[in-house]
Design an enzyme around this catalytic site. Structure first.
Site, short mmCIF file in Angstrom:
data_model
loop_
_atom_site.label_atom_id
_atom_site.label_comp_id
_atom_site.label_asym_id
_atom_site.label_seq_id
_atom_site.Cartn_x
_atom_site.Cartn_y
_atom_site.Cartn_z
N TYR B 99 2.51 9.25 1.21
CA TYR B 99 2.93 8.12 0.37
C TYR B 99 2.72 6.83 1.15
O TYR B 99 2.68 6.84 2.39
CB TYR B 99 4.39 8.26 -0.09
CG TYR B 99 5.44 7.98 0.95
CD1 TYR B 99 5.92 9.00 1.75
CD2 TYR B 99 5.95 6.69 1.11
CE1 TYR B 99 6.88 8.73 2.72
CE2 TYR B 99 6.92 6.42 2.06
CZ TYR B 99 7.39 7.44 2.87
OH TYR B 99 8.34 7.18 3.81
N CYS B 100 2.56 5.76 0.42
CA CYS B 100 2.50 4.44 1.05
C CYS B 100 3.37 3.48 0.23
O CYS B 100 4.41 3.88 -0.27
CB CYS B 100 1.07 3.95 1.21
SG CYS B 100 0.15 3.85 -0.34
N ASN B 101 2.90 2.22 0.03
CA ASN B 101 3.78 1.24 -0.63
C ASN B 101 3.91 1.46 -2.13
O ASN B 101 4.93 1.16 -2.72
CB ASN B 101 3.30 -0.17 -0.36
CG ASN B 101 3.86 -0.69 0.96
OD1 ASN B 101 5.02 -0.48 1.26
ND2 ASN B 101 3.01 -1.31 1.77
N CYS B 105 -1.28 0.14 -3.43
CA CYS B 105 -1.68 0.52 -2.07
C CYS B 105 -2.60 1.74 -2.15
O CYS B 105 -2.29 2.71 -2.86
CB CYS B 105 -0.42 0.83 -1.27
SG CYS B 105 -0.77 1.52 0.37
N TRP B 130 6.80 3.82 -1.88
CA TRP B 130 8.06 3.19 -1.47
C TRP B 130 8.67 2.31 -2.56
O TRP B 130 9.89 2.27 -2.74
CB TRP B 130 7.80 2.37 -0.20
CG TRP B 130 9.06 1.86 0.43
CD1 TRP B 130 9.47 0.59 0.59
CD2 TRP B 130 10.10 2.67 0.99
NE1 TRP B 130 10.67 0.52 1.22
CE2 TRP B 130 11.10 1.80 1.47
CE3 TRP B 130 10.28 4.06 1.12
CZ2 TRP B 130 12.26 2.26 2.08
CZ3 TRP B 130 11.44 4.51 1.73
CH2 TRP B 130 12.42 3.61 2.19
#
Lengths: 544, 142
Positions: B99-101, B105, B130
């Site tokens: 996962y990222c932002n 992203c 996030w």
């Protein structure tokens, strides 16, 4: 009779119309003032509403910041090893390490501790029971989770239970803000509550709005449903924005002060403008309306009344002039028709009342009126007047023998002959009564009167109306008494008639079928009595 | 009054620059072939059901330090190599979650593709990242 204090008949139309218009004007002015007041209140409410929205937006921003900071702190604490491992569900005592963890932010600080006023940290089991609370911070908080948050927390199931919860609540220490996060991470073993004082952050609204904001505890019955503003002092209003706790009750009141002097000045100017505009429009409308009413309603009625009054005063048939609105035209026309009918009928009645029905000549009433009038006139002008009293000889015998129908025919024929002989317009031939006739001859002296009598006698003789029962002739003959004088006493025309009657008597007693002019000697007493100033009386004249 | 109007204007327009800025940012693909896309709730269920799951936060370290999903390791996508991943995973068969932002992203999508290329058989991708996790107020770890 019942006396009334007030009678509508005593009021003129002009007064009533004027009064109505004045009342309308007053009502319009009052309405204008009332509208101005309503406008001011609405404008002020709209202003308060706008400001309240601004405060609401700013408050929302501040509380969101509080939520984020609280959440950051809560997860920071929950990440502490003592708590991250989860809560032992069956332990009867709380480990010292957990209490230390709860106290950490109070003595060691926390990220952004200058932006948050931390009041307490507390730990709960999954069933919502309090396990531990920080030894520092507020000491006298209730021993249970805030009611509204507990209600939400314990009714959640599954993954929802992992979500953080937050809200305002009313405590015995005032309004507080709590944020609750799960303890033990995704393997939920309890809840951690961070309690902060929102009043520490709310003054930031002043920085956002550049308006003074006063924060106070809301009373339970605060009306928070709409714009709530009030005058604090002249030109200064206070606008309340109430923050609602999670249980729906008012929690905090944010009071903003706003100077409305300039605004009120603008509203006042607008109100004055509206008032003057309405005053002008209403005034013009009323003056115009009154002028129209005056011109087309009141004046026509007054003029009609004047016309009618003039007609009554002058006893003339003066038509009422048609003017004003349609109804007044109709009224005047109908009135004129009515008056015309009345005059016509009066004229017929007058004619009937002055005319002898049988002969068509003037009757006794007309004769009396004419006699009196001409007598007076001759008195005034010193002119002579003559009177012939005429009787049909032996007419009773004629009636008895030929019948009344024939008698009436004779009367009509004699009347017609008299009428034919009386040619001047100022002369009058009248039926004096029964078979007697009278001829009034103004401005006629004794000679002319005698000639007239002779002409009448001649006309009847020429007509040769058969009268078999007459003692003096085979035809109808007349006896005529003549009187003539220049009157000087206006009140004695009856004596003059008496003189003529006396002459007639002499004519009849002298053998009938003759004309007798009253001799001075025989009528001396009559002349004296009547004060007739006739210098020389004619001798008795007999005509064959 | 002018002051209030200005403030309202500021409040309104304050949303505009990020929106405009977002328009220029890249958008993560809807799907990565061969990779299972998950939302926040599915992520939690996966974490609870697969204790061996390796959660990889591919954001920069500052962001990771400010908060991350419990148990996640930080491995920036640009530093992600077959060796570093193998070192963290230990086992080629271990399930991976990236996962990222969030949707704006592309780091986690790229990382998922790389892991797939390197032969990892069970790869999960939390596309909401996030942003979705915080929006839904799920637990974070510092």
């Amino acid at each position: 009779m019942q006396h009334r204090l007030f009678s509508i008949e005593s009021l003129s139309t002009r007064f009533v119309v004027g009064l109505v218009f004045v009342l309308l004007g007053i009502i319009a002015l009052l309405q204008s003032l009332y509208a101005g007041s309503i406008y001011r209140d609405h404008a002020m409410t709209a202003e308060a509403k706008t400001l309240q929205k601004v405060i609401a937006v700013a408050t929302e921003g501040v509380l969101e910041e509080v939520r984020q900071l609280s959440q950051e702190l809560a997860y920071h604490l929950a990440s502490k090893p003592a708590l991250a491992a989860g809560l032992p569900q069956d332990a009867s005592t709380v480990a010292e390490s957990i209490l230390d963890a709860l106290d950490t932010p109070f003595h060691s600080g926390f990220p952004n501790n200058d932006r948050l006023n931390l009041e307490k940290t507390r730990l709960y089991r999954l069933d919502g029971r309090l396990v531990a609370s920080s030894r520092q911070g507020l000491a006298e908080l209730p021993k249970e989770m805030p009611e509204s948050l507990a209600e939400q927390l314990l009714t959640r199931t599954g993954i929802q239970r992992l979500q953080a919860l937050s809200g305002l609540w009313k405590s015995n220490q005032g309004t507080l803000y709590s944020l609750i996060v799960p303890v033990g991470g995704l393997r939920l073993s309890g809840y951690l509550e961070v309690v902060v004082n929102p009043r520490f952050n709310l003054p930031k609204i002043e920085d956002l709005t550049h308006l003074p904001v006063q924060v106070s505890e809301a009373v339970a019955d605060t009306n928070w449903s709409g714009p709530n503003w009030r005058y604090l002092s002249p030109g200064l209003i206070g606008i309340d924005h109430v923050l609602i706790a999670d249980n729906g009750q008012p929690a905090l009141t944010l009071t903003t002060q706003l100077s409305v002097e300039a605004f009120e000045r603008t509203v006042l100017q607008a109100s004055i403008f509206l008032f003057l505009t309405q005053l002008l429009i209403t005034g013009l409308a009323l003056v115009g309306g009154y002028t129209l009413m005056l011109r087309f309603l009141i004046r026509p009625v007054q003029a009609m009344c004047d016309d009618i009054q003039h007609g009554i005063d002058t006893k003339q048939q003066t038509p009422v002039q048609t003017r004003g609105l349609n109804e007044f035209h109709t009224l005047a026309s109908l009135f004129n028709r009515l008056m015309k009918d009345i005059h016509h009928n009066r004229s017929i009645l007058e004619t009937l009342s002055l005319t002898d029905e049988l002969t068509g000549l003037a009757n006794r009433r007309a004769f009396n009126a004419m006699m009196e009038r001409e007598w007076h006139r001759c008195c005034r002008h010193g002119e002579a007047i003559s009177l012939l009293l005429i009787d049909i000889d032996y007419f009773k015998k004629y009636n008895d023998s030929a019948g009344h129908q024939a008698g009436d025919a004779v009367l009509r024929q004699v009347g017609r002959l008299l009428d034919q002989q009386v040619k001047r317009s100022e002369d009058l031939a009248a039926r004096y009564g029964g078979e007697e006739f009278a001829v009034v001859l103004p401005k006629v002296d004794k000679d002319a009167a005698t000639n007239m009598a002779e002409c009448i006698q001649q006309a009847v003789r020429t007509a040769r109306i058969p009268h078999p029962d007459s003692d003096v002739s085979e035809c109808i003959t007349l006896s005529i008494g003549i009187a003539s004088c220049i009157p000087n006493d206006p009140g004695r025309h009856d004596c003059f008639i008496e003189c003529a009657d006396k002459a007639l008597y002499l004519a009849k007693s002298g053998g009938r079928n003759q004309s007798v002019f009253m001799q001075k000697s025989s009528m001396h007493h009559c002349v004296e009595q009547c004060a007739l100033s006739q210098p020389d009386w004619a001798e008795r004249t007999r005509t064959a | 009054m002018k002051r209030l109007t200005l403030f309202l204007l500021l409040i309104t327009t304050s949303w505009l620059p990020p929106s405009l800025a977002q328009a220029d940012k890249p958008v993560a693909p809807e799907q990565v072939p061969g990779v299972t896309r998950l939302n926040a709730e599915q992520v939690i269920e996966l974490i609870l059901s697969k204790p061996e799951l390796l959660i990889i936060d591919v954001r920069i370290k500052d962001e990771y330090d400010k908060g991350h999903i419990q148990g996640a390791i930080n491995l920036l996508d640009t530093e992600l190599t077959a060796d570093t991943l193998a070192q963290q995973a230990g086992d080629q068969q271990r399930p991976l979650l990236f996962y990222c932002n969030g949707e704006r992203c592309k780091r986690s999508a790229n990382a998922s593709r790389k892991a797939q290329d390197w032969g990892y058989p069970e790869i999960y991708w939390f596309r909401g990242g996030w942003v979705e996790w915080r929006r839904k107020n799920y637990p974070v770890t510092h």
